[in-house]
Design a protein around this motif. Structure first.
Motif, short mmCIF file in Angstrom:
data_model
loop_
_atom_site.label_atom_id
_atom_site.label_comp_id
_atom_site.label_asym_id
_atom_site.label_seq_id
_atom_site.Cartn_x
_atom_site.Cartn_y
_atom_site.Cartn_z
N ARG A 52 9.27 -18.65 46.15
CA ARG A 52 8.36 -19.74 45.75
C ARG A 52 9.35 -20.14 44.62
O ARG A 52 10.32 -19.88 44.22
CB ARG A 52 6.99 -19.12 45.17
CG ARG A 52 6.15 -18.26 46.34
CD ARG A 52 4.83 -18.09 45.52
NE ARG A 52 4.02 -17.64 46.82
CZ ARG A 52 3.80 -16.16 46.76
NH1 ARG A 52 4.16 -15.45 46.02
NH2 ARG A 52 2.76 -16.10 47.63
N GLY A 53 8.84 -21.47 44.10
CA GLY A 53 9.24 -22.03 43.04
C GLY A 53 10.19 -23.08 43.30
O GLY A 53 10.82 -23.29 42.08
N GLY A 54 10.70 -23.43 44.46
CA GLY A 54 11.81 -24.59 44.66
C GLY A 54 13.19 -23.82 44.76
O GLY A 54 13.23 -22.65 45.04
N ALA A 55 14.11 -24.76 44.80
CA ALA A 55 15.46 -24.32 44.92
C ALA A 55 15.85 -23.63 43.83
O ALA A 55 15.55 -23.62 42.60
CB ALA A 55 16.42 -25.63 45.15
N ARG A 56 16.77 -22.54 43.95
CA ARG A 56 17.52 -21.74 43.12
C ARG A 56 19.10 -21.83 43.35
O ARG A 56 19.32 -21.75 44.51
CB ARG A 56 16.94 -20.38 42.81
CG ARG A 56 15.43 -20.10 42.74
CD ARG A 56 14.89 -18.93 42.77
NE ARG A 56 13.48 -18.62 42.83
CZ ARG A 56 12.94 -18.50 41.63
NH1 ARG A 56 13.42 -17.82 40.53
NH2 ARG A 56 11.52 -18.52 41.51
N GLU A 57 19.86 -22.08 42.27
CA GLU A 57 21.30 -22.03 42.38
C GLU A 57 21.69 -20.82 43.07
O GLU A 57 21.31 -19.50 42.85
CB GLU A 57 21.96 -22.28 41.07
CG GLU A 57 23.34 -22.55 41.38
CD GLU A 57 24.06 -22.56 39.90
OE1 GLU A 57 25.20 -22.86 39.75
OE2 GLU A 57 23.24 -22.74 38.85
N GLY A 58 22.43 -21.04 44.39
CA GLY A 58 23.09 -20.13 45.00
C GLY A 58 22.28 -19.37 45.92
O GLY A 58 22.80 -18.28 46.62
N SER A 60 19.87 -19.07 49.24
CA SER A 60 19.68 -19.97 50.80
C SER A 60 18.87 -18.89 51.55
O SER A 60 18.63 -17.50 51.69
CB SER A 60 21.03 -20.09 51.49
OG SER A 60 21.82 -20.77 50.96
N HIS A 61 17.85 -19.78 52.14
CA HIS A 61 16.90 -18.96 53.11
C HIS A 61 17.17 -19.38 54.64
O HIS A 61 17.22 -20.42 55.06
CB HIS A 61 15.31 -19.69 52.86
CG HIS A 61 15.20 -19.42 51.33
ND1 HIS A 61 14.70 -18.27 50.59
CD2 HIS A 61 15.20 -20.21 50.37
CE1 HIS A 61 14.50 -18.47 49.49
NE2 HIS A 61 15.02 -19.72 49.08
N GLN A 75 17.66 -13.99 53.60
CA GLN A 75 18.23 -14.41 52.20
C GLN A 75 19.49 -14.23 51.92
O GLN A 75 20.00 -12.95 51.75
CB GLN A 75 16.90 -14.03 51.37
CG GLN A 75 17.30 -15.00 49.83
CD GLN A 75 16.11 -14.29 48.93
OE1 GLN A 75 16.41 -14.15 47.80
NE2 GLN A 75 14.88 -14.75 49.31
N LEU A 76 20.32 -15.13 51.48
CA LEU A 76 21.46 -15.16 51.01
C LEU A 76 21.73 -15.58 49.67
O LEU A 76 21.29 -16.81 49.24
CB LEU A 76 22.43 -15.86 51.81
CG LEU A 76 23.91 -15.81 51.66
CD1 LEU A 76 24.36 -14.44 51.85
CD2 LEU A 76 24.85 -16.95 52.36
N GLU A 77 22.11 -14.60 48.74
CA GLU A 77 22.38 -15.11 47.15
C GLU A 77 23.72 -14.99 47.02
O GLU A 77 24.45 -14.07 46.91
CB GLU A 77 21.53 -14.24 46.35
CG GLU A 77 21.47 -14.57 44.86
CD GLU A 77 20.70 -13.80 44.24
OE1 GLU A 77 20.63 -13.86 42.88
OE2 GLU A 77 19.91 -12.91 44.61
N ASP A 78 24.43 -16.21 46.64
CA ASP A 78 25.75 -16.14 45.75
C ASP A 78 25.83 -16.68 44.59
O ASP A 78 26.20 -17.98 44.46
CB ASP A 78 26.59 -17.42 47.24
CG ASP A 78 28.01 -17.39 46.76
OD1 ASP A 78 28.28 -16.41 46.07
OD2 ASP A 78 28.84 -18.16 47.29
N THR A 79 25.46 -15.82 43.85
CA THR A 79 25.68 -15.99 42.23
C THR A 79 26.21 -15.09 41.60
O THR A 79 26.83 -15.50 40.50
CB THR A 79 24.18 -15.98 41.71
OG1 THR A 79 23.67 -14.59 41.92
CG2 THR A 79 23.23 -16.84 42.54
N ASP A 80 27.12 -14.21 42.18
CA ASP A 80 28.08 -13.24 41.31
C ASP A 80 29.29 -13.94 41.57
O ASP A 80 30.03 -14.27 42.57
CB ASP A 80 27.96 -12.11 42.03
CG ASP A 80 28.78 -10.97 41.29
OD1 ASP A 80 30.00 -11.12 41.06
OD2 ASP A 80 28.12 -9.86 40.78
N PRO A 81 29.99 -14.04 40.23
CA PRO A 81 31.23 -14.57 40.08
C PRO A 81 32.53 -13.83 40.65
O PRO A 81 33.47 -14.53 41.12
CB PRO A 81 31.63 -14.90 38.79
CG PRO A 81 30.78 -13.94 37.96
CD PRO A 81 29.58 -13.74 38.84
#
Length: 306
Positions: A52-58, A60-61, A75-81
């Motif tokens: 919920r809450g709209g787009a979040r950086e990194g 994807s659904h 769900q894919l989260e690409d936020t770790d450098p």
């Protein structure tokens, strides 16, 4: 992560950066059905909050549908450098055995450039099979440990000299807590990278109670914390997040804060406490075992070869 066998079937996978309210509710319904069947959630709390809450950086659904019916989600989260993108996926129990899990996994591999980490909550054999099919290897083991809160007492906490404990004040302690959380979990990207938005998400949840969020201070400076959580339906108390600032480690503050939180949970007449700890954190596992915790179940993370 849940899996299935393969069989030809028509399906469609749509990737979105944000879900509509209706799509988010449909995914939550799918997750609830799967949890009732599997005995635990296929997507973590953080992943569910990110619906919920709209787009979040990194983030994807991936929505897998058959004849316009949602039957799978990833769900894919690409936020770790540094680390590869992390994913979670689930197929509705009534639609397993048709290759949907493999299709979602293949889509995740393609979206991540074949640099991927995938959680398998509960470590079921079907998830291990899917990991093998996708060419993933075991990378991380996260234990859920539990202990009773009734039947034997909890000692008075022994705080280090000069340390006092109070409860969290929303809106006043946010920045200080986020800073110490980042320091305490600098080695733990999932926890240490929490932002004000992540904290706000949790404060907006029905379970949030600042009376169970304990802050340890020395000379007015935050040096540690124990955030507890109550799972009311399951009658479980959780050592939700426990952290000690690097400069305050090694003096017994972590153990004292653990006792503070457990005594708080016991006072609410909850029969059992739980926590999560990495299996390779031998020191922490040993401390928790000495405090009466035993392993209840295990979550596994798989990844592509590096």
């Amino acid at each position: 992560m849940t899996s299935d066998d393969t069989a030809p079937i028509a399906r469609s996978i749509e990737t979105r950066s944000a879900l509509s309210p209706d799509q988010a509710e449909a995914v939550l319904d799918l997750l609830a059905d799967a949890a009732r069947n599997d005995g635990q959630q296929a997507v973590s709390e953080q992943g569910r909050l990110q619906l919920r809450g709209g787009a979040r950086e990194g983030v994807s659904h991936l929505l897998l549908t058959v004849d316009d019916e949602l039957v799978g989600y990833a769900q894919l989260e690409d936020t770790d450098p540094v680390e590869a993108p992390a994913a979670e996926l689930v197929v509705h129990p009534s639609h397993r055995g048709h290759g949907h899990g493999r299709a979602l996994g293949s889509a995740l591999l393609a979206a991540s450039g074949r640099r991927l980490r995938v959680w398998a909550h509960g470590g079921h054999s079907s998830a291990r099979h899917l990991a093998q099919v996708l060419g993933l290897t075991l990378f991380r083991e996260l234990r859920q440990m539990r202990r009773p809160l009734t039947g034997f007492g909890l000692p008075e906490p022994k705080l280090p000299e000069g340390v006092t404990v109070r409860t969290f004040v929303p809106g006043e302690d946010d920045a200080a807590w986020l800073a110490v959380n980042a320091e305490a979990f600098a080695h733990h990207p999932e926890q240490g990278s929490l932002t004000q938005r992540d904290l706000d998400d949790r404060q907006g949840e029905p379970w949030f109670d600042p009376r169970g969020f304990f802050l340890a201070e020395r000379e007015g400076r935050l040096v540690g914390f124990h955030w507890t959580k109550v799972h009311a339906q399951e009658q479980l108390g959780e050592v939700y997040v426990l952290g000690v600032a690097p400069g305050a480690q090694g003096g017994g503050l972590g153990r004292a804060l653990t006792v503070v939180g457990l005594r708080h949970l016991a006072a609410q007449e909850l029969p059992t406490a739980m926590l999560y700890v990495d299996a390779d954190n031998k020191a922490a596992v040993s401390v928790y075992e000495r405090m009466g915790f035993t392993t209840y179940e295990t979550d596994l993370m798989y990844r592509t070869e590096t």
